[in-house]
Design a protein around this motif. Structure first.
Motif, PDB file in Angstrom:
ATOM      1  N   UNK A 107     -50.420  20.602 111.992  1.00 44.15           N
ATOM      2  CA  UNK A 107     -50.414  20.816 113.441  1.00 44.15           C
ATOM      3  C   UNK A 107     -50.204  19.464 114.101  1.00 44.15           C
ATOM      4  N   UNK A 108     -49.230  19.365 115.016  1.00 44.26           N
ATOM      5  CA  UNK A 108     -48.974  18.093 115.687  1.00 44.26           C
ATOM      6  C   UNK A 108     -47.719  18.145 116.531  1.00 44.26           C
ATOM      7  N   UNK A 109     -47.112  16.978 116.725  1.00 41.18           N
ATOM      8  CA  UNK A 109     -45.922  16.859 117.568  1.00 41.18           C
ATOM      9  C   UNK A 109     -44.815  16.131 116.817  1.00 41.18           C
ATOM     10  N   UNK A 110     -43.582  16.371 117.254  1.00 43.15           N
ATOM     11  CA  UNK A 110     -42.418  15.700 116.668  1.00 43.15           C
ATOM     12  C   UNK A 110     -42.140  14.440 117.481  1.00 43.15           C
ATOM     13  N   UNK A 111     -42.034  13.306 116.786  1.00 50.66           N
ATOM     14  CA  UNK A 111     -41.707  12.039 117.439  1.00 50.66           C
ATOM     15  C   UNK A 111     -40.219  11.995 117.775  1.00 50.66           C
ATOM     16  N   UNK A 112     -39.818  11.117 118.701  1.00 50.46           N
ATOM     17  CA  UNK A 112     -38.392  11.011 119.043  1.00 50.46           C
ATOM     18  C   UNK A 112     -37.501  10.649 117.850  1.00 50.46           C
ATOM     19  N   UNK A 113     -38.054   9.953 116.837  1.00 47.56           N
ATOM     20  CA  UNK A 113     -37.252   9.589 115.662  1.00 47.56           C
ATOM     21  C   UNK A 113     -37.148  10.723 114.643  1.00 47.56           C
ATOM     22  N   UNK A 114     -37.751  11.881 114.930  1.00 49.65           N
ATOM     23  CA  UNK A 114     -37.642  13.038 114.046  1.00 49.65           C
ATOM     24  C   UNK A 114     -38.796  13.204 113.080  1.00 49.65           C
ATOM     25  N   UNK A 115     -39.693  12.225 112.997  1.00 48.25           N
ATOM     26  CA  UNK A 115     -40.859  12.375 112.131  1.00 48.25           C
ATOM     27  C   UNK A 115     -41.907  13.219 112.848  1.00 48.25           C
ATOM     28  N   UNK A 116     -42.832  13.732 112.082  1.00 46.34           N
ATOM     29  CA  UNK A 116     -43.864  14.618 112.623  1.00 46.34           C
ATOM     30  C   UNK A 116     -45.204  13.898 112.569  1.00 46.34           C
ATOM     31  N   UNK A 117     -45.888  13.828 113.686  1.00 45.42           N
ATOM     32  CA  UNK A 117     -47.207  13.195 113.757  1.00 45.42           C
ATOM     33  C   UNK A 117     -48.251  14.307 113.765  1.00 45.42           C
ATOM     34  N   UNK A 118     -48.954  14.460 112.649  1.00 43.64           N
ATOM     35  CA  UNK A 118     -49.909  15.548 112.487  1.00 43.64           C
ATOM     36  C   UNK A 118     -51.293  15.136 112.975  1.00 43.64           C
ATOM     37  N   UNK A 119     -51.940  16.049 113.683  1.00 40.12           N
ATOM     38  CA  UNK A 119     -53.326  15.834 114.080  1.00 40.12           C
ATOM     39  C   UNK A 119     -54.258  16.614 113.166  1.00 40.12           C
ATOM     40  N   UNK A 120     -53.694  17.561 112.404  1.00 39.30           N
ATOM     41  CA  UNK A 120     -54.479  18.378 111.484  1.00 39.30           C
ATOM     42  C   UNK A 120     -53.565  18.833 110.352  1.00 39.30           C
ATOM     43  N   UNK A 121     -54.099  18.842 109.131  1.00 41.13           N
ATOM     44  CA  UNK A 121     -53.346  19.314 107.968  1.00 41.13           C
ATOM     45  C   UNK A 121     -54.188  20.390 107.281  1.00 41.13           C
ATOM     46  N   UNK A 122     -53.574  21.545 107.067  1.00 45.06           N
ATOM     47  CA  UNK A 122     -54.247  22.666 106.406  1.00 45.06           C
ATOM     48  C   UNK A 122     -53.568  22.908 105.072  1.00 45.06           C
ATOM     49  N   UNK A 123     -54.348  22.972 104.002  1.00 45.67           N
ATOM     50  CA  UNK A 123     -53.805  23.200 102.665  1.00 45.67           C
ATOM     51  C   UNK A 123     -54.187  24.590 102.187  1.00 45.67           C
ATOM     52  N   UNK A 124     -53.470  25.068 101.195  1.00 47.70           N
ATOM     53  CA  UNK A 124     -53.760  26.389 100.643  1.00 47.70           C
ATOM     54  C   UNK A 124     -55.135  26.412  99.992  1.00 47.70           C
ATOM     55  N   UNK A 125     -55.722  27.606  99.833  1.00 48.68           N
ATOM     56  CA  UNK A 125     -57.064  27.652  99.278  1.00 48.68           C
ATOM     57  C   UNK A 125     -57.149  28.177  97.861  1.00 48.68           C
ATOM     58  N   UNK A 126     -56.109  28.742  97.300  1.00 49.80           N
ATOM     59  CA  UNK A 126     -56.081  29.067  95.878  1.00 49.80           C
ATOM     60  C   UNK A 126     -54.641  29.176  95.415  1.00 49.80           C
ATOM     61  N   UNK A 127     -54.448  29.500  94.139  1.00 49.26           N
ATOM     62  CA  UNK A 127     -53.090  29.447  93.602  1.00 49.26           C
ATOM     63  C   UNK A 127     -52.196  30.570  94.086  1.00 49.26           C
ATOM     64  N   UNK A 128     -52.752  31.609  94.712  1.00 48.17           N
ATOM     65  CA  UNK A 128     -51.918  32.706  95.167  1.00 48.17           C
ATOM     66  C   UNK A 128     -51.713  32.715  96.667  1.00 48.17           C
TER      67      UNK A 128
END
Length: 174
Positions: A107-128
């Motif tokens: 979750x975040x915003x796209x910088x003018x150079x095209x990179x993404x500045x994340x304020x939150x990162x959510x990862x998966x919780x199991x292998x499925x």
């Protein structure tokens, strides 16, 4: 003023009041809506710099780099949907389940150079598990069909579609 005209003015005033309340409510909701986008959508039509979005895809294997800025951990990694990749910069500690080749939503915003500045990162919780939006983008791009098992790892995406297999030279059998 007649009784009819007073009633008309009362109805008009109520309509103006209800319309104003509805406009203010919709305006408040629109500023809090967070849209989901895949990396290919970010490349084709970047959102405004001040718009918060959810970027979803798979973490590209070998792309995770760790840095320290003023004693704060900074993670830089690429997220792909199999068609395009976006570089993500996240200041903070990554979730324990964060891995290369796994699905992630940032979750975040796209910088003018095209990179993404994340304020939150959510990862998966199991292998499925795979976020609904990520699974839909993989299905739409032809990189995964849930009828044939769990989602592939990101390293094998280039061999997943018929178009990619057609690009490979035919192997000859002796």
């Amino acid at each position: 003023m007649t009784r009819k005209s007073r009633r008309l003015w009362l109805v008009v005033a109520c309509m103006i009041g209800l319309g104003s309340a509805a406009a203010l409510t919709l305006n408040a909701f629109s500023s809090n809506i967070v849209f989901f986008m895949a990396p290919s959508q970010v490349h084709s039509k970047p959102p405004p710099a001040d718009r918060t979005i959810r970027l979803g895809g798979m973490v590209v294997a070998g792309s995770v780099r760790q840095e320290k800025v003023k004693d704060a951990p900074v993670a830089i990694f690429d997220v792909t949907d199999g068609q395009a990749a976006v570089t993500v910069r996240y200041e903070g500690i990554l979730p324990d389940l964060f891995r290369e080749g796994q699905s992630v939503v940032a979750v975040g915003t796209v910088n003018p150079d095209g990179t993404f500045r994340a304020s939150e990162v959510l990862a998966k919780h199991d292998e499925t598990y795979m976020p609904k939006e990520v699974a839909e983008e993989l299905r739409r791009s032809g990189k995964w069909d849930p009828r044939f098992g769990k989602a592939p790892d990101a390293a094998s995406w280039n061999t997943m579609t018929a178009a990619d297999n057609a690009k490979k030279p035919a192997t000859q059998t002796p």
